[in-house]
Design a protein around this motif. Structure first.
Motif, PDB file in Angstrom:
ATOM      1  N   VAL A  12       0.880  -1.155   0.000  1.00 25.73           N
ATOM      2  CA  VAL A  12       0.000   0.000   0.000  1.00 25.73           C
ATOM      3  C   VAL A  12       0.923   1.211   0.000  1.00 25.73           C
ATOM      4  CG1 VAL A  12      -0.337  -0.007   2.532  1.00 25.73           C
ATOM      5  CG2 VAL A  12      -1.941   1.221   1.053  1.00 25.73           C
ATOM      6  N   ALA A  13       0.787   2.033  -1.019  1.00 24.95           N
ATOM      7  CA  ALA A  13       1.629   3.210  -1.187  1.00 24.95           C
ATOM      8  C   ALA A  13       0.945   4.420  -0.561  1.00 24.95           C
ATOM      9  CB  ALA A  13       1.899   3.455  -2.665  1.00 24.95           C
ATOM     10  N   ASP A  14       1.676   5.103   0.283  1.00 24.15           N
ATOM     11  CA  ASP A  14       1.177   6.324   0.901  1.00 24.15           C
ATOM     12  C   ASP A  14       0.907   7.364  -0.188  1.00 24.15           C
ATOM     13  OD1 ASP A  14       0.489   8.113   2.906  1.00 24.15           O
ATOM     14  OD2 ASP A  14       2.557   8.543   3.508  1.00 24.15           O
ATOM     15  N   ASP A  57      -5.011  -6.321   5.216  1.00 21.52           N
ATOM     16  CA  ASP A  57      -4.962  -6.765   3.821  1.00 21.52           C
ATOM     17  C   ASP A  57      -3.650  -7.469   3.462  1.00 21.52           C
ATOM     18  OD1 ASP A  57      -6.677  -6.826   1.530  1.00 21.52           O
ATOM     19  OD2 ASP A  57      -5.342  -5.398   0.533  1.00 21.52           O
ATOM     20  N   GLY A  58      -2.782  -7.668   4.431  1.00 22.91           N
ATOM     21  CA  GLY A  58      -1.532  -8.373   4.183  1.00 22.91           C
ATOM     22  C   GLY A  58      -0.569  -7.614   3.276  1.00 22.91           C
ATOM     23  N   ARG A  59      -0.511  -6.290   3.446  1.00 23.06           N
ATOM     24  CA  ARG A  59       0.339  -5.443   2.610  1.00 23.06           C
ATOM     25  C   ARG A  59       1.423  -4.778   3.443  1.00 23.06           C
ATOM     26  NH1 ARG A  59      -1.765  -4.571  -2.358  1.00 23.06           N
ATOM     27  NH2 ARG A  59      -3.890  -5.334  -2.624  1.00 23.06           N
ATOM     28  N   GLY A  83       4.362  -3.297  18.785  1.00 19.59           N
ATOM     29  CA  GLY A  83       4.776  -4.616  19.253  1.00 19.59           C
ATOM     30  C   GLY A  83       4.336  -5.744  18.339  1.00 19.59           C
ATOM     31  N   GLU A  84       3.725  -5.411  17.216  1.00 21.38           N
ATOM     32  CA  GLU A  84       3.221  -6.400  16.265  1.00 21.38           C
ATOM     33  C   GLU A  84       4.321  -6.821  15.279  1.00 21.38           C
ATOM     34  OE1 GLU A  84       0.088  -7.662  16.216  1.00 21.38           O
ATOM     35  OE2 GLU A  84      -0.618  -6.425  17.871  1.00 21.38           O
ATOM     36  N   THR A  85       4.058  -7.892  14.557  1.00 16.23           N
ATOM     37  CA  THR A  85       4.998  -8.372  13.539  1.00 16.23           C
ATOM     38  C   THR A  85       4.590  -7.958  12.131  1.00 16.23           C
ATOM     39  OG1 THR A  85       3.829 -10.472  13.393  1.00 16.23           O
ATOM     40  CG2 THR A  85       5.701 -10.350  14.925  1.00 16.23           C
ATOM     41  N   SER A  86       3.533  -7.159  12.030  1.00 14.93           N
ATOM     42  CA  SER A  86       3.088  -6.651  10.732  1.00 14.93           C
ATOM     43  C   SER A  86       2.356  -5.339  10.964  1.00 14.93           C
ATOM     44  CB  SER A  86       2.175  -7.660  10.035  1.00 14.93           C
ATOM     45  OG  SER A  86       0.927  -7.744  10.702  1.00 14.93           O
ATOM     46  N   PRO A  87       2.234  -4.530   9.933  1.00 15.26           N
ATOM     47  CA  PRO A  87       2.750  -4.735   8.585  1.00 15.26           C
ATOM     48  C   PRO A  87       4.220  -4.329   8.493  1.00 15.26           C
ATOM     49  CG  PRO A  87       1.635  -2.631   8.667  1.00 15.26           C
ATOM     50  CD  PRO A  87       1.475  -3.266  10.038  1.00 15.26           C
ATOM     51  N   SER A  88       4.872  -4.836   7.477  1.00 12.11           N
ATOM     52  CA  SER A  88       6.216  -4.364   7.175  1.00 12.11           C
ATOM     53  C   SER A  88       6.107  -2.937   6.652  1.00 12.11           C
ATOM     54  CB  SER A  88       6.874  -5.256   6.122  1.00 12.11           C
ATOM     55  OG  SER A  88       7.184  -6.518   6.681  1.00 12.11           O
ATOM     56  N   ALA A  94      12.365  -8.950  -0.409  1.00 10.63           N
ATOM     57  CA  ALA A  94      11.250  -9.879  -0.639  1.00 10.63           C
ATOM     58  C   ALA A  94      11.012 -10.830   0.534  1.00 10.63           C
ATOM     59  CB  ALA A  94      11.474 -10.651  -1.929  1.00 10.63           C
ATOM     60  N   GLU A  95      12.029 -11.504   1.004  1.00  7.69           N
ATOM     61  CA  GLU A  95      11.852 -12.453   2.111  1.00  7.69           C
ATOM     62  C   GLU A  95      11.595 -11.737   3.428  1.00  7.69           C
ATOM     63  OE1 GLU A  95      14.937 -15.409   2.309  1.00  7.69           O
ATOM     64  OE2 GLU A  95      14.892 -15.690   0.134  1.00  7.69           O
ATOM     65  N   ASP A  96      12.249 -10.600   3.622  1.00  8.09           N
ATOM     66  CA  ASP A  96      12.098  -9.854   4.869  1.00  8.09           C
ATOM     67  C   ASP A  96      10.684  -9.316   5.038  1.00  8.09           C
ATOM     68  OD1 ASP A  96      14.803 -10.321   5.216  1.00  8.09           O
ATOM     69  OD2 ASP A  96      15.396  -8.337   4.510  1.00  8.09           O
ATOM     70  N   ILE A  97      10.064  -8.899   3.956  1.00  5.99           N
ATOM     71  CA  ILE A  97       8.705  -8.357   4.014  1.00  5.99           C
ATOM     72  C   ILE A  97       7.750  -9.402   4.570  1.00  5.99           C
ATOM     73  CG2 ILE A  97       6.753  -7.567   2.593  1.00  5.99           C
ATOM     74  CD1 ILE A  97       8.931  -5.438   2.988  1.00  5.99           C
ATOM     75  N   ASP A  98       7.895 -10.643   4.133  1.00  4.61           N
ATOM     76  CA  ASP A  98       7.026 -11.713   4.627  1.00  4.61           C
ATOM     77  C   ASP A  98       7.263 -11.993   6.108  1.00  4.61           C
ATOM     78  OD1 ASP A  98       5.869 -12.009   2.137  1.00  4.61           O
ATOM     79  OD2 ASP A  98       7.230 -13.603   1.521  1.00  4.61           O
ATOM     80  N   ARG A  99       8.491 -11.816   6.554  1.00  9.79           N
ATOM     81  CA  ARG A  99       8.849 -12.075   7.954  1.00  9.79           C
ATOM     82  C   ARG A  99       8.368 -10.959   8.879  1.00  9.79           C
ATOM     83  NH1 ARG A  99      15.070 -12.495  10.098  1.00  9.79           N
ATOM     84  NH2 ARG A  99      14.559 -12.412  12.302  1.00  9.79           N
TER      85      ARG A  99
END
Length: 121
Positions: free
Chosen positions: A4-6, A47-49, A66-71, A97-102
């Motif tokens: 999601v782009a600001d 939305d998983g973005r 303290g959450e693990t999302s969103p990146s 790419a991999e870090d965003i999912d983590r």
């Protein structure tokens, strides 16, 4: 990558990212463009973005949650010209790419990519 782009990310940059195969929506396409940064973070999480912005506030909001999302991907470039932003994103997104999912808060200044994995304690 789902982003999601600001509102400070140009429409042309969103189109460029879509041409690279990314799933990009702009805040003004899915929320009131005057939405608070907190509301944008909520939308991204639901939305998983990942959030893409020039604004440092998103990193602080996510870090304090303290959450693990969103990146969050924050651009701190010397130039806001669309061509410079697009070139920076073409360079840095594959590295994230991999870090965003983590779950990561990443800042790119044009030469250096800094990462802090979520949650930040």
């Amino acid at each position: 990558m789902k982003l999601v782009a600001d509102v400070n990310i140009a429409q042309r940059t969103c189109a460029f990212l879509r041409s690279l195969g990314h799933d990009v929506v702009r805040v003004s396409d899915v929320l009131d463009p005057r939405s608070s940064d907190g509301r944008i973070v909520e939308f991204a999480r639901a939305d998983g973005r990942a959030v893409l912005s020039h604004d440092l506030d998103f990193s602080a909001i996510v870090a304090l949650s303290g959450e693990t999302s969103p990146s969050v991907i924050t651009l701190r470039l010397g130039s806001a010209q669309i061509e410079a932003v697009n070139a920076a994103l073409a360079l840095v997104l594959p590295q994230l790419a991999e870090d965003i999912d983590r779950g990561v808060v990443a800042t790119f200044d044009g030469t250096r990519l800094r990462r802090r994995f979520l949650p930040i304690s």
